[in-house]
Motif scaffolding. Structure first.
Motif, mmCIF file in Angstrom:
data_model
loop_
_atom_site.group_PDB
_atom_site.id
_atom_site.type_symbol
_atom_site.label_atom_id
_atom_site.label_comp_id
_atom_site.label_asym_id
_atom_site.label_seq_id
_atom_site.Cartn_x
_atom_site.Cartn_y
_atom_site.Cartn_z
ATOM 1 N N ASP A 1 0.810 -1.219 0.000
ATOM 2 C CA ASP A 1 0.000 0.000 0.000
ATOM 3 C C ASP A 1 0.846 1.273 0.000
ATOM 4 O OD1 ASP A 1 -2.411 -1.509 0.195
ATOM 5 O OD2 ASP A 1 -2.081 -1.747 2.359
ATOM 6 N N TRP A 2 2.154 1.145 0.181
ATOM 7 C CA TRP A 2 2.996 2.333 0.274
ATOM 8 C C TRP A 2 2.895 3.239 -0.957
ATOM 9 C CZ3 TRP A 2 8.372 0.720 2.771
ATOM 10 C CH2 TRP A 2 8.135 0.147 4.033
ATOM 11 N N PRO A 3 2.914 2.701 -2.186
ATOM 12 C CA PRO A 3 2.806 3.587 -3.357
ATOM 13 C C PRO A 3 1.495 4.370 -3.388
ATOM 14 C CG PRO A 3 3.621 1.427 -4.000
ATOM 15 C CD PRO A 3 3.157 1.297 -2.591
ATOM 16 N N ILE A 4 0.403 3.715 -2.978
ATOM 17 C CA ILE A 4 -0.902 4.390 -2.968
ATOM 18 C C ILE A 4 -0.894 5.528 -1.958
ATOM 19 C CG2 ILE A 4 -3.372 4.084 -2.512
ATOM 20 C CD1 ILE A 4 -3.006 1.134 -3.322
ATOM 21 N N LEU A 5 -0.336 5.235 -0.782
ATOM 22 C CA LEU A 5 -0.285 6.259 0.268
ATOM 23 C C LEU A 5 0.659 7.398 -0.120
ATOM 24 C CD1 LEU A 5 -1.422 7.035 2.948
ATOM 25 C CD2 LEU A 5 0.269 5.576 4.080
ATOM 26 N N ALA A 6 1.736 7.060 -0.821
ATOM 27 C CA ALA A 6 2.657 8.097 -1.289
ATOM 28 C C ALA A 6 1.952 9.066 -2.240
ATOM 29 C CB ALA A 6 3.866 7.457 -1.980
ATOM 30 N N GLU A 7 1.125 8.528 -3.124
ATOM 31 C CA GLU A 7 0.358 9.381 -4.042
ATOM 32 C C GLU A 7 -0.632 10.256 -3.287
ATOM 33 O OE1 GLU A 7 0.873 9.922 -7.285
ATOM 34 O OE2 GLU A 7 2.630 8.637 -6.982
ATOM 35 N N GLU A 8 -1.231 9.682 -2.244
ATOM 36 C CA GLU A 8 -2.158 10.447 -1.392
ATOM 37 C C GLU A 8 -1.434 11.624 -0.740
ATOM 38 O OE1 GLU A 8 -5.228 11.197 1.783
ATOM 39 O OE2 GLU A 8 -5.273 10.554 -0.300
ATOM 40 N N LEU A 9 -0.246 11.372 -0.196
ATOM 41 C CA LEU A 9 0.515 12.428 0.470
ATOM 42 C C LEU A 9 0.993 13.482 -0.527
ATOM 43 C CD1 LEU A 9 2.614 10.318 3.014
ATOM 44 C CD2 LEU A 9 0.627 11.758 3.497
ATOM 45 N N LYS A 10 1.342 13.050 -1.724
ATOM 46 C CA LYS A 10 1.747 14.006 -2.757
ATOM 47 C C LYS A 10 0.596 14.941 -3.109
ATOM 48 C CE LYS A 10 5.403 11.599 -5.325
ATOM 49 N NZ LYS A 10 5.764 10.953 -6.611
ATOM 50 N N SER A 11 -0.592 14.367 -3.227
ATOM 51 C CA SER A 11 -1.759 15.178 -3.607
ATOM 52 C C SER A 11 -2.135 16.171 -2.503
ATOM 53 C CB SER A 11 -2.948 14.273 -3.932
ATOM 54 O OG SER A 11 -3.428 13.610 -2.768
ATOM 55 N N LYS A 12 -1.933 15.785 -1.257
ATOM 56 C CA LYS A 12 -2.272 16.670 -0.128
ATOM 57 C C LYS A 12 -1.201 17.731 0.078
ATOM 58 C CE LYS A 12 -6.058 14.491 0.977
ATOM 59 N NZ LYS A 12 -7.379 15.113 0.749
ATOM 60 N N ASN A 13 0.068 17.397 -0.233
ATOM 61 C CA ASN A 13 1.179 18.344 -0.140
ATOM 62 C C ASN A 13 1.218 19.039 1.223
ATOM 63 O OD1 ASN A 13 3.442 19.698 -1.167
ATOM 64 N ND2 ASN A 13 2.217 21.438 -1.837
ATOM 65 N N ALA A 14 1.102 18.264 2.290
ATOM 66 C CA ALA A 14 1.076 18.833 3.642
ATOM 67 C C ALA A 14 2.455 19.355 4.031
ATOM 68 C CB ALA A 14 0.632 17.769 4.641
ATOM 69 N N ASP A 15 2.461 20.412 4.824
ATOM 70 C CA ASP A 15 3.731 20.922 5.336
ATOM 71 C C ASP A 15 4.324 19.946 6.354
ATOM 72 O OD1 ASP A 15 3.869 23.554 3.995
ATOM 73 O OD2 ASP A 15 2.046 23.964 5.140
ATOM 74 N N PHE A 16 3.456 19.364 7.196
ATOM 75 C CA PHE A 16 3.890 18.397 8.199
ATOM 76 C C PHE A 16 3.144 17.076 8.032
ATOM 77 C CE2 PHE A 16 4.920 22.376 10.398
ATOM 78 C CZ PHE A 16 6.183 22.098 10.909
ATOM 79 N N VAL A 17 3.869 15.980 8.150
ATOM 80 C CA VAL A 17 3.250 14.660 8.244
ATOM 81 C C VAL A 17 3.738 14.057 9.562
ATOM 82 C CG1 VAL A 17 2.945 12.373 7.250
ATOM 83 C CG2 VAL A 17 3.219 14.366 5.747
#
Length: 257
Positions: free
Chosen positions: A156-172
């Motif tokens: 699931d890591w690639p899917i979650l990586a795409e999710e984080l890219k789309s959100k572009n959060a300053d902090f995770v």
């Protein structure tokens, strides 16, 4: 798990860095850490912000891949009273303990003030959702752009990586146990995500109210570890007993090497 080459991060600031038991640690106070992290966010420079305690130092002395990841991080804080005491014993004193849960709160407060965005990753779904609710109630202008539980597989890591890219959060903020947390963050950074990643251990459980935190006087006395052992003796007693013995052994060897 497929190992990737650790990202050698850009190091901002001119803070001194010492080495204890093969572990790099920045000579930073809490306040100095917050100011430096803000510089990373404002310049949109990716960062793996990490805290090390005796347990983690023990672990990375048996896990060279983890050791390489940790020592490659842009900011490495001393998140343990034992590490601060060891630094003084070795005549290279650190200013203070930078407790992960307190630093997270400072960075969330900063995000509220500066309108930075945050993403919460880890723990059970109901816990991370409750954590988001508690933080939103505390910080009225806080922008939480997403939450996700910590129960996912490597596929699931690639899917979650795409999710984080789309959100572009300053902090995770990542509430996943070590060393899996370090491996996941390393994967995300190799995927080109330019957030500030910070591992927060069990902070979501504390913030959500699932687990009580030690009273202030115990925290100030640097006995929070003892409070945790008293609360979960079966799980933590042997870990702290043997872990502390191993850590002391490492420090004594370094002192007289």
């Amino acid at each position: 798990m497929k190992k990737t080459a650790p990202v050698q991060e850009i190091v901002l600031g001119r803070n001194k860095r010492i080495t204890i038991a093969n572990t790099s640690i920045d000579v930073l106070s809490v306040e100095e850490t917050v100011l430096l992290v803000q510089e990373y966010v404002d310049k949109k420079v990716p960062l793996h912000l990490i805290g090390v305690n005796a347990d983690k130092i023990n672990e990375l002395n048996h896990n060279k891949y983890l050791q390489t990841i940790v020592n490659s991080c842009g900011i490495i804080n001393a998140d343990g009273a034992s590490v601060v005491l060891a630094s003084r014993f070795l005549n290279k004193p650190l200013p203070e303990r930078v407790a992960g849960i307190d630093l997270m709160d400072d960075l969330v407060s900063l995000s509220n003030k500066k309108k930075y965005t945050i993403y919460l990753l880890g723990a059970r779904q109901e816990t991370v959702e409750k954590t988001a609710k508690v933080l939103k109630n505390k910080y009225k202008n806080l922008k939480i752009v997403g939450v996700h539980n910590g129960y996912f597989k490597e596929n699931d890591w690639p899917i979650l990586a795409e999710e984080l890219k789309s959100k572009n959060a300053d902090f995770v903020f990542v509430g996943i146990t070590s060393p899996l947390k370090e491996y996941i963050v390393e994967y995300f950074q190799n995927s080109g995500i330019k957030s500030v990643f910070m591992g927060v251990g069990g902070s979501f459980d504390v913030i959500s109210g699932n687990i009580p935190r030690a009273p202030i006087w115990i925290q100030k006395a640097n006995l929070e570890w003892l409070y945790r052992v008293m609360k979960e003796p079966r799980r933590l007693f042997k870990r702290y007993l043997f872990g502390n013995i191993a850590f002391i052994n490492l420090i004594i060897k370094e002192k007289f090497r």
